[in-house]
Design an enzyme around this catalytic site. Sequence first.
Site, PDB file in Angstrom:
ATOM      1  N   ASP A  17      -0.574 -29.473 -15.314  1.00 11.62           N
ATOM      2  CA  ASP A  17       0.606 -30.316 -15.109  1.00 11.62           C
ATOM      3  C   ASP A  17       1.730 -29.565 -14.404  1.00 11.62           C
ATOM      4  OD1 ASP A  17      -0.527 -32.531 -16.431  1.00 11.62           O
ATOM      5  OD2 ASP A  17       0.062 -31.726 -18.378  1.00 11.62           O
ATOM      6  N   CYS A  70       3.481   1.600   2.768  1.00 13.44           N
ATOM      7  CA  CYS A  70       4.736   0.885   2.532  1.00 13.44           C
ATOM      8  C   CYS A  70       5.678   1.755   1.721  1.00 13.44           C
ATOM      9  CB  CYS A  70       4.464  -0.418   1.777  1.00 13.44           C
ATOM     10  SG  CYS A  70       3.336  -1.549   2.617  1.00 13.44           S
ATOM     11  N   CYS A  79      41.934 -20.602 -11.905  1.00  9.56           N
ATOM     12  CA  CYS A  79      41.376 -19.264 -12.194  1.00  9.56           C
ATOM     13  C   CYS A  79      39.897 -19.229 -11.821  1.00  9.56           C
ATOM     14  CB  CYS A  79      41.528 -18.931 -13.685  1.00  9.56           C
ATOM     15  SG  CYS A  79      43.224 -18.952 -14.287  1.00  9.56           S
ATOM     16  N   CYS A  90      42.653 -21.768 -16.469  1.00 10.06           N
ATOM     17  CA  CYS A  90      42.623 -23.097 -15.860  1.00 10.06           C
ATOM     18  C   CYS A  90      41.610 -23.121 -14.719  1.00 10.06           C
ATOM     19  CB  CYS A  90      44.007 -23.493 -15.344  1.00 10.06           C
ATOM     20  SG  CYS A  90      44.591 -22.465 -13.976  1.00 10.06           S
ATOM     21  N   ASP A 127       2.043 -31.229 -20.401  1.00  5.85           N
ATOM     22  CA  ASP A 127       1.981 -30.088 -21.314  1.00  5.85           C
ATOM     23  C   ASP A 127       0.998 -29.010 -20.901  1.00  5.85           C
ATOM     24  OD1 ASP A 127      -0.438 -31.470 -21.865  1.00  5.85           O
ATOM     25  OD2 ASP A 127      -0.490 -30.569 -23.866  1.00  5.85           O
ATOM     26  N   CYS A 131       0.839  -1.202   0.000  1.00  3.51           N
ATOM     27  CA  CYS A 131       0.000   0.000   0.000  1.00  3.51           C
ATOM     28  C   CYS A 131       0.875   1.253   0.000  1.00  3.51           C
ATOM     29  CB  CYS A 131      -0.929   0.016   1.221  1.00  3.51           C
ATOM     30  SG  CYS A 131      -0.031   0.095   2.790  1.00  3.51           S
ATOM     31  N   ASP A 146       1.580 -37.459 -18.476  1.00  2.11           N
ATOM     32  CA  ASP A 146       0.183 -37.036 -18.564  1.00  2.11           C
ATOM     33  C   ASP A 146      -0.401 -37.648 -19.834  1.00  2.11           C
ATOM     34  OD1 ASP A 146      -2.179 -35.320 -18.221  1.00  2.11           O
ATOM     35  OD2 ASP A 146      -1.364 -34.264 -19.953  1.00  2.11           O
TER      36      ASP A 146
END
Length: 826
Positions: free
Chosen positions: A715, A28, A95, A92, A711, A25, A512
């Site tokens: 799910d 805040c 590093c 390497c 899908d 609000c 599914d």
Amino acid sequence: MNAPSVKIADAASAPITLPVDGMTCASCVGRVEAALAKVAGVGSVSVNLATERANIRPVGQVDRMALIEAIETVGYSVPAAATELAVEGMTCASCVGRVERALQAVPGVRETAVNLATERATIRGTADATALIAAIGAAGYVAKEVGGAVADGGATAEKKDAERAALKRDLMIATLLALPVFAVEMGSHLIPAVHTWVMASIGMQASWTMQFILTTLVLAIPGRRFYQKGLPALLRLGPDMNSLVAVGTAAAYSYSVVATFLPQLLPEGTVNVYYEAAAVIVALILLGRFLEAKAKGRTSEAIQRLVGLQAKVAHLVRGELVEDIPISEVALGDIVEVRPGERIPVDGEVSEGHSFVDESMITGEPVPVEKSVGSALVGGTVNQHGALRLRATAVGSQTMLAQIIRMVEQAQGSKLPIQAVVDKVTLWFVPAVMFAAALTFLLWLLFGPSPALSFALVNAVAVLIIACPCAMGLATPTSIMVGTGRGAELGVLFRKGEALQLLKDARVVAVDKTGTLTEGRPVLTDLEVAEGFTRDALLALVAAVESRSEHPIARAVVDAAQQAGLALPPLTEFASVTGMGVYAMAGGKRVDVGADRYMRQLGVSIDGFAAMAARLGNEGKTPLYAAIDGKIAGIIAVSDPIKPTSPQAIKALHALGLKVAMITGDNARTANAIARELGIDEVIAEVLPDGKVAAVQRLRAAHSAIAFVGDGINDAPALAEADVGLAIGTGTDVAVESADVVLMSGNLQGVSNAIALSKATIGNIRQNLFWAFAYNTALIPVAAGALYPTWGMLLSPIFAAGAMAMSSVFVLGNALRLRRFAAPGQ
């Protein structure tokens, strides 16, 4: 290492924006603004509740972490954000460890992942990019922020090409200068005739002076890179691979210089030169770096190919004119013309035309897809023969291709759990090697045979040169890069790199039904007519009635009539009988369509179709009946057909030793019928979305690790709950965002491809790690002289350099084998 405290000054050029969580609000907003205004150096503050952001304009130096602490003190939070940096100068695994430690010391950093192969650092937290870049700079490396949009790739490719060209140039110079040194010195040791010729023609002192000049040139020109990077790292007490090479070659060279010009300073019997070691080591390591750079370039070819799929120009339609513009200038809603053989420039929807489009770069499926008005088009796919016009629905970084590239980049830059062991070892690897070299020198000097100093120097240099943290650092990220890139080519996108490791452990794959095993849209599968009726006439009447219904079954009947080209008769008096069916007057006839109970209520006998109704029930289909003017006219069945690829996909999963379970909200009879047809091992039917989560938990308890494939929106919870969630790419955005892996083709075969690729990639990583650790574990003691007491064998620093150079090339070559990964059954 403590990162420098980074301040932000200059109010005009450096406003600060922070996201703020927890505001609900206007009060805040006021509290956050008041808290920020008290921080030293803050000029003005503006907090927006709608965007949940605080905009701060400084008038002096402002500490970003002080701003975050002020927000947290009044009860709100600054959410963690991901920052990606390109890091230059890492050579390497040591590093990588130093960069990670530097980043972790920056206030506000919660999580870091630094990748040697991609030369990227991904940081999560509240730290500012400026502070992160400064911390990396203090550790001795150069970093810059990587934008969120997909890069052209041209600048990066040019930079890599320039690096390879510089390595090739330095390699050629080092080789040309080192060859005479090697021929003269090693030839004198191995071939008596060469030694006799050198002594008789130019003499030992002149020979050593010539070697001094050539070796000095090798170290000063092509070898300079090792000193420029290695010595500062050593002074920062953070030695890396360059430090090992710098110290080793410098020791051999310095000793040789003293032997050449001030031999009286050395003990009797120790006056020898090792110019050939210093010169040839530089040449061999440059050879290894050059081969490594070429191989690393091939590991990122998948990304480069994806970037190359982007069209450069779009044909924008403006009224009657068509204008060529860069694709970056295409806006949402623009109409774009696509000519035969051209790439689709942006995502869109066909507004005019008909053609076939090759979408294999997205789905991995080679068969072109038919496109007509209303069809969706994906940017980067190839138009075949017809001309199309499309309306842009996604542009820039929002296109599917851009998102795919981003997903692959993120997966390639991720760090697998298996890497944790490597990180712990490599952090102290180079310091341990330098300690081992110093210990080797002392032991040989104190206990070695005469000339002890020479033996001590040669073996210490061999220890420094043979150690290869590069192979250890590249073992995991190169395999991830190649594996995820190969997956993208097969239509399998790993959104999270961890899925690569976790997927191989799956023991059961739960799927599914609707849209995953089946097409996801009902179609008319059966229509049997009673005596006295014709199929087309009955279908036209039933479709006319069902055209007023919103039920998916009704839609399937109407679609079937339209596909058959049937004209629907006019309709009157339509009504729906809840739980029973529908009726209407169509073409002057009363048409009733519904379940068996509806027919019985109407007094219509359906006995003539009893056998067919039983067969349809066993197939998991629900029969409907049609009556015309109170007389039974036919029986209809609508079902969601199984995808043609599903049977083979289930067989492929079984071939990998996996159990397959089906979780569906459909009725048990239909689910069991499909399970029997496909050979599915376990069925959990009639579950709600939250029930799918419970089903996943139950399967995990029974079978250990579980992968879930789905899908739809319903799910998403199960995808998130599973150890690895795989989303069908043709499904909803919510499902895709909840998944760890995306199957772009919509083909369930992608699941077995993903699991097989996971097993191949992790197997490849283990091979690389075994080689890298075994190589260093076995050969460092050999270089120190472990075989000398028993066998009288020592390892020349030159052979040590060759072995070191080849170890990284071996790891990269092994990772590149994943490019030839073939999907199971192909």
